[in-house]
Design a protein around this motif. Structure first.
Motif: not given
Length: 214
Positions: A188-193
């Motif tokens: 759910l954290l942006s870096p995972m995108a």
């Protein structure tokens, strides 16, 4: 004779894979990071960009011979801003909660590199029909990546898809949770995108070696 010639068809199919605006041209990354924690938001943003880019390309193409070169960027911004306002008002009227979730990111469509790039690189030099196909193709290429990223981030991060519990109930320990499965909050954290996009890029280049830069 088909509806589209081979050249016209390539305007739609190329951005879906070998010339994808996100994974190949590396444009529009910001929204891929920011709003893909939920699949629904990814789909709505994709539809919004599809409308703005498809219609915007046609408008710019129709005006291409009367736009003074020195103010073309200003004209392009006015066109895309007007279309984004329409999208924003429609969302507020029919999907208010979702419009609050997307909030500022809908407005940021105005400065989306993909849209301004297609206006400048294609719509200013081609007719309305080809410009429409180019806009639809690039918007669909953008949408495919957003939806893939949104799918995996919501599924693995929340155990849901479009808000529906597809892996079971983590509170009552049903479905996969009964066997010890836990949601990956990191998704759910942006870096995972960015990591998911990176995996897509790796798969894409593994399948087509011609995409690998020297």
């Amino acid at each position: 004779m088909g509806l589209l010639s081979k050249k016209d068809a390539k305007l739609i199919t190329d951005p879906l894979a070998d010339n994808n605006p996100i994974t190949i041209q590396v444009l529009g990354i910001c929204s891929a990071l920011a709003i893909t924690a939920e699949l629904q938001a990814s789909i709505v943003m994709s539809i919004s960009v599809l409308f703005v880019l498809g219609v915007g390309n046609v408008v710019i193409s129709l005006m291409r011979n009367i736009i003074p070169s020195k103010i073309r960027i200003i004209v392009q911004l006015i066109v895309v801003a007007a279309l984004v306002i329409i999208v924003d008002q429609v969302l507020k009227a029919f999907a208010y909660e979702l419009s609050k979730t997307l909030s500022v990111f809908v407005g940021l469509i105005i400065t989306n590199c993909i849209i301004m790039g297609r206006f400048e690189a294609f719509a200013l030099g081609n007719g309305p029909w080809k410009s429409f196909l180019d806009g639809i193709g690039n918007a669909m290429g953008y949408a495919v990546i957003l939806i893939i990223v949104g799918f995996f981030r919501e599924l693995l991060g929340s155990g849901t898809l479009l808000g529906f519990k597809v892996l079971g109930d983590p509170i009552e320990k049903t479905g996969l949770y009964e066997y010890g499965y836990e949601n990956n909050g990191f998704m759910l954290l942006s870096p995972m995108a960015l990591i998911v996009v990176g995996i897509i890029i790796w798969v894409q280049r593994s399948r087509n070696k011609a995409l690998i830069e020297d």
